[in-house]
Design an enzyme around this catalytic site. Structure first.
Site, PDB file in Angstrom:
ATOM      1  N   GLY A  59       0.925  -1.092  -0.030  1.00 35.13           N
ATOM      2  CA  GLY A  59      -0.058  -0.045   0.078  1.00 35.13           C
ATOM      3  C   GLY A  59       0.868   1.288   0.106  1.00 35.13           C
ATOM      4  O   GLY A  59       1.631   1.382  -0.992  1.00 35.13           O
ATOM      5  N   SER A  60       0.656   2.157   0.827  1.00 30.04           N
ATOM      6  CA  SER A  60       1.147   3.493   0.981  1.00 30.04           C
ATOM      7  C   SER A  60       2.677   3.581   0.787  1.00 30.04           C
ATOM      8  O   SER A  60       3.298   2.945   1.754  1.00 30.04           O
ATOM      9  CB  SER A  60       0.605   4.402   2.111  1.00 30.04           C
TER      10      SER A  60
END
Length: 638
Positions: A59-60
């Site tokens: 993800g991020s």
């Protein structure tokens, strides 16, 4: 230049295992070390002082920021044992060493990557909560030995934070040309991350996009201010991601003054470094975007996936803090998807049968080119759902996705690919996907055949059960009821086309916005200025939409913008797969997910109705139990 020494030569700690990667941003609270991602098997567990064993982050790009704050707050794990090298997590530890080494209470975790077979061995032999793991450093700290409590099994690995950078000395750099202490520090960070990534060369970039402009703690602010104080300046055109508040209207929005001051101070530091006043999580909506084949350095997971996949530019999913170091030096490692051979897919995600048998047949007899149909069909919620599912199913690999070319061309819009990319970026580790006959590197049938051959037997066919399970995971507040308090739009930031679509949907009838529902949209200043000129923003404001610039939903965490989590009836409705994934953990609120049409209908009715969503088009979706689907989805992503 040798890397900074590791002070711990031997550690023993309780192991915490998962075969699912975790996004540290939105997945772990830096203030206490607890896992807050409600979709993750470790939800509720605390990683402080543990030996954390996970395949990788996911993800991020902001995972590096969270790890730095965990370290500075004394809440970090003692060691992180990965299956795959993860430069995002390593960056957080590298910044702690390079910029905060003088703080006496800073303890840096050991980070290593043991490979697929050794990681599987760890999971199979030690998967109990009470397991203890010992890690011993050897010789110059470069090699470490991982052993279990009884010492019967040992794994030798590299300490990724102890690698030296001799092979990169002088590589594409002119030491006499280094103009500041900030540039020297930035180059050191770039070289260390290059070694961790396995690169032996650095290459120049044409532009940069900085994700690290968010404020989540003192570490990130001090880091940016130190670079500015030491004379740092970017060498390439550099845009800024969303920061943590609207720089101009934070008082009007009721944002806490301390948070606003710190958030704007971070932004000010990056502006002082020479970055452009952009503050958007959708840099591909700005006037000057990279072209196919350009080597760039972009942070922000949705932007990274979109630039690689839809634009055909080349960037790794670069960590916060590394991003500004690369912009200051103008260099990145020659590694990952910057190389032709690393852009080939290794897994097929086949959606063709699902689209033919369960989607297109539902649209038979419809006039696809009719804009009203496009809105009411709910097809825009199909794309983030499939993006979220594809990120999970790809398990760190670059996927070739088959079947989207069967959809009518108007449905495979740039905005729907934006939504797919953002959702893919929340669950996927790869910075790139290919979509057959859609994305620029997978347009030619001969090339697609080569990609299929490169995947071998790695193939997953998407079933209707898997799709429904993914949708239910995003619509996680389903059991809490249909009343809606807030409509959240613009994650990633709204485009001009989305502003127009919102105006069109609102104008389908003359019903006003429900008095108890707030509608808030985030968008970049550049798009809003164009929307002002064309009258879109005025029409939406007349309906009751409130616009916020400079920041995005992953940073809007507190009342009065979001409902108080102490109000059980408070629910947020979104059409963003990214926000539907991160929102429950970040806000502790119930999140409902649906199409843009459903969002506006909920704004008018005060309730979410099934009409106008993909779940209403696909009638069989209504026959699945929410709890059963969520349990099955967790089993699939394990």
């Amino acid at each position: 230049m040798p890397a900074a020494p590791i002070t711990t030569s031997s550690i023993t700690g309780e192991a915490l295992y998962s075969n699912i990667g975790i996004s540290f941003w939105g997945g772990i609270d830096p203030l206490d070390g607890k896992v807050i991602d409600q979709t993750h098997p470790l939800h509720g567990r605390c990683i402080k002082d543990k030996i954390l064993c996970i395949p990788s982050g996911r993800g991020s790009c902001t995972g590096s920021q969270v790890l730095l704050e965990l370290i500075l707050n004394g809440n970090a794990p003692r060691a992180i044992i990965l299956r795959d090298v993860d430069s995002i997590l390593c960056t957080g530890a590298v910044i702690a060493e390079e910029f905060f080494r003088d703080e006496n209470d800073v303890s840096i975790p050991i980070i290593c990557a043991v490979g697929r077979d050794n990681f599987l061995q760890l999971l199979q032999e030690n998967n109990n909560d009470a397991d203890m793991i010992t890690i011993e450093s050897q010789e110059d700290n470069t090699n470490i030995v991982i052993g279990n409590r009884n010492g019967s099994k040992k794994i030798v690995s590299r300490n990724l934070l102890a690698l030296n950078t001799h092979s990169l000395d002088g590589c594409n750099t002119d030491k006499d040309g280094i103009k500041s202490q900030a540039e020297s520090l930035a180059l050191r960070v770039v070289q260390r991350i290059a070694c961790i990534s396995g690169a032996t060369e650095l290459i120049p970039i044409t532009c940069a996009h900085i994700d690290a402009v968010t404020y989540i703690g003192r570490g990130g602010l001090q880091f940016a201010q130190k670079l500015a104080k030491l004379g740092g300046k970017v060498k390439v055109p550099t845009t800024l991601n969303s920061q943590s508040t609207d720089r101009r209207r934070w008082k009007q929005l009721g944002v806490d003054e301390t948070l606003a001051t710190n958030a704007n101070s971070v932004g000010d530091a990056y502006l002082e470094l020479g970055c452009e006043m952009s503050f958007t999580c959708a840099p591909y909506l700005l006037p000057n975007i990279p072209s196919k084949g350009d080597d760039i350095m972009w942070g922000e997971s949705n932007a990274v996936v979109f630039s690689n996949s839809v634009l055909g530019a080349r960037t790794e999913k670069y960590a916060d803090y590394f991003d500004i170091c690369a912009a200051i030096t103008g260099l990145v490692p020659k590694a990952g998807v910057h190389l032709d051979e690393n852009r080939m897919p290794s897994i097929i995600i086949d959606v063709a049968d699902f689209i033919k048998n369960h989607l297109l047949e539902e649209f038979q007899g419809e006039t696809i080119d009719d804009e009203s149909f496009v809105y009411r069909s709910g097809i825009d919620s199909f794309f983030p759902t499939m993006g979220w599912l594809s990120g999970n199913l790809s398990d760190g690999c670059i996927p070739l996705i088959l079947g989207f070319d069967l959809l009518p061309e108007p449905l495979v819009s740039r905005d729907n690919l934006k939504a797919f990319s953002a959702a893919f970026g929340t669950t996927g580790t790869s910075p790139l996907f290919h979509m057959a006959h859609i994305t620029p590197e997978a347009m030619c049938s001969d090339v697609i055949d080569q990609m299929i051959d490169s995947c071998g037997e790695m193939r997953i066919e998407v079933t209707k059960e898997a799709f429904v399970q993914a949708y239910m995971m995003l619509d996680s507040g389903r059991e809490s009821g249909d009343d809606i308090s807030l409509i959240s739009l613009g994650n990633p930031h709204l485009s001009m086309e989305e502003l127009k679509n919102l105006c069109d949907i609102i104008s389908l009838d003359d019903r006003p916005k429900h008095e108890h529902v707030k509608v808030i949209a985030t968008l970049g200043r550049h798009v809003q200025a164009k929307g002002d000129q064309l009258g879109y923003t005025k029409r939406l404001e007349e309906f009751g939409v409130q616009f916020i610039n400079d920041t995005c939903w992953c940073m809007l965490l507190d009342p009065p913008i979001v409902p108080s989590s102490t109000t059980p009836s408070a629910k947020i409705m979104t059409n963003s797969g990214k926000y539907a994934h991160y929102g429950p953990g970040l806000t502790n609120c119930n999140i409902r997910f649906g199409s843009m049409y459903q969002c506006i209908e909920a704004a008018k009715n005060g309730k979410l109705k099934s009409d106008g969503g993909i779940s209403s088009r696909l009638g069989w979706m209504r026959h699945f139990s929410t709890h059963t689907m969520i349990r099955n989805m967790r089993r699939i992503i394990k």
